[in-house]
Design a protein around this motif. Structure first.
Motif, PDB file in Angstrom:
ATOM      1  N   PRO A 241       0.800  -1.211   0.000  1.00  0.00           N
ATOM      2  CA  PRO A 241       0.000   0.000   0.000  1.00  0.00           C
ATOM      3  C   PRO A 241       0.838   1.268   0.000  1.00  0.00           C
ATOM      4  CG  PRO A 241       0.073  -0.897   2.200  1.00  0.00           C
ATOM      5  CD  PRO A 241       0.896  -1.803   1.336  1.00  0.00           C
ATOM      6  N   ILE A 242       2.146   1.121  -0.098  1.00  0.00           N
ATOM      7  CA  ILE A 242       2.985   2.318  -0.091  1.00  0.00           C
ATOM      8  C   ILE A 242       3.584   2.532  -1.468  1.00  0.00           C
ATOM      9  CG2 ILE A 242       4.984   3.433   0.924  1.00  0.00           C
ATOM     10  CD1 ILE A 242       3.943   0.688   2.939  1.00  0.00           C
TER      11      ILE A 242
ATOM     12  N   ALA B 286       0.411  -9.569   7.550  1.00  0.00           N
ATOM     13  CA  ALA B 286      -0.830  -9.397   8.305  1.00  0.00           C
ATOM     14  C   ALA B 286      -1.895  -8.740   7.434  1.00  0.00           C
ATOM     15  CB  ALA B 286      -0.577  -8.556   9.557  1.00  0.00           C
ATOM     16  N   LEU B 287      -1.492  -7.748   6.675  1.00  0.00           N
ATOM     17  CA  LEU B 287      -2.446  -7.076   5.787  1.00  0.00           C
ATOM     18  C   LEU B 287      -3.003  -8.057   4.766  1.00  0.00           C
ATOM     19  CD1 LEU B 287      -1.997  -3.590   4.182  1.00  0.00           C
ATOM     20  CD2 LEU B 287      -2.782  -5.514   2.833  1.00  0.00           C
TER      21      LEU B 287
ATOM     22  N   TRP C  56       8.497  -1.708   6.786  1.00  0.00           N
ATOM     23  CA  TRP C  56       7.097  -1.881   7.169  1.00  0.00           C
ATOM     24  C   TRP C  56       6.523  -3.125   6.504  1.00  0.00           C
ATOM     25  CZ3 TRP C  56       2.413  -2.569   4.993  1.00  0.00           C
ATOM     26  CH2 TRP C  56       1.299  -2.427   5.828  1.00  0.00           C
TER      27      TRP C  56
ATOM     28  N   ALA D 192      12.333   2.511   4.844  1.00  0.00           N
ATOM     29  CA  ALA D 192      11.281   2.469   5.860  1.00  0.00           C
ATOM     30  C   ALA D 192      10.062   1.723   5.335  1.00  0.00           C
ATOM     31  CB  ALA D 192      10.904   3.889   6.281  1.00  0.00           C
ATOM     32  N   ALA D 193       9.734   1.993   4.079  1.00  0.00           N
ATOM     33  CA  ALA D 193       8.576   1.324   3.483  1.00  0.00           C
ATOM     34  C   ALA D 193       8.815  -0.183   3.397  1.00  0.00           C
ATOM     35  CB  ALA D 193       8.304   1.902   2.093  1.00  0.00           C
TER      36      ALA D 193
ATOM     37  N   LEU E 280      13.440   6.636   3.027  1.00  0.00           N
ATOM     38  CA  LEU E 280      12.001   6.420   2.989  1.00  0.00           C
ATOM     39  C   LEU E 280      11.673   5.064   2.367  1.00  0.00           C
ATOM     40  CD1 LEU E 280       9.733   8.081   3.969  1.00  0.00           C
ATOM     41  CD2 LEU E 280       9.517   9.125   1.720  1.00  0.00           C
TER      42      LEU E 280
ATOM     43  N   HIS F 224       4.776  -5.976   8.415  1.00  0.00           N
ATOM     44  CA  HIS F 224       3.317  -5.937   8.523  1.00  0.00           C
ATOM     45  C   HIS F 224       2.540  -6.383   7.301  1.00  0.00           C
ATOM     46  CE1 HIS F 224       3.763  -3.908  12.365  1.00  0.00           C
ATOM     47  NE2 HIS F 224       4.574  -3.031  11.804  1.00  0.00           N
TER      48      HIS F 224
END
Lengths: 131, 131
Positions: B20-21, B110-111, B103, B99-100, B96, B107
């Motif tokens: 989603p990023i 789980a999504l 994530w 970081a994405a 960035l 996560h």
DNA sequence: CAGCATCCGAACCGATACTG
DNA sequence: CAGTATCGGTTCGGATGCTG
């Protein structure tokens, strides 16, 4: 946390509209921010997202629900009340959103300047790199 | 840094396709990653981005150039050679992107699980965020 | 090698109008 | 209040084919 959301939380004039970072759909990151302080109602979320139509907000919320980012709780009252709340997974996005905002604060002006400079020398129909 | 890029740098099977990023356009983040190690040629970048057409890659690169994220250097040789390199501004995106990716590693499963669970109970045409 | 031109389909966003 | 239904416009990404 029941203070109303600031209607100018997301200023449409803010260059963040040109931000090259996107979380989910167009409004997802903003919804995450709106729900950062606790559960919020549908109409409440609509306020800072000035201009978003109920259809689109519903789409966004449903997608987030599907992905386990928010929970939707409907109360069988009159008038009807529905509350949306971030799940732990949704909350995990807050760091990322914060990182994106930090990058913007620090580097977006430079990006915008570069873009403007190019538009000077290149009078071609500059595409809008907005997704 | 002249080692060829790993063709499987971005596995199309990897669930990051459902991430989603997004940074810039669809391929921008991957291009940033491709150029992280130093300047690269057009065709070189195409390899890990399996499936990207030259048109789209050119669009991406041009947009990044406009925004000051990469520099384009054409050498008037034969055969022609063009190299793309990250600017400091482009390099600022690496954090960035990292970081994405962090994530995602943490996560995204789980999504995806939440999404799959919803698709069980909701046989409606679930919006596929993938093209 | 490094593109450009053209056509196409899919996705997304928005406006408007209507309902339990 | 909290949506749903319908229609439309824009944008994006991809396929194909051609060129300096």
């Amino acid at each position: 946390m029941s203070e109303p959301l600031d209607p100018e939380m997301f200023d449409p004039v803010c260059p963040s509209s040109a931000m090259p970072i996107q979380i989910g759909d167009k409004w997802t990151a903003m919804v995450v921010l709106c729900l950062a302080g606790g559960p919020r109602r549908f109409t409440e979320i609509r306020v800072p997202l000035r201009g978003v139509t109920p259809k689109v907000l519903t789409q966004t919320l449903r997608a987030m629900e599907r992905d386990g980012l928010v929970t939707r709780t409907a109360y069988a009252e009159n008038p009807p009340r529905v509350e949306y709340e971030l799940t732990p997974l949704g909350r995990s996005l807050l760091d990322l959103v914060a990182a994106a905002r930090a990058w913007s604060r620090e580097h977006l002006p430079a990006l915008l300047a570069a873009r403007a400079a190019h538009e000077d020398g290149a009078p071609v129909g500059a595409g809008r790199p907005e997704a």
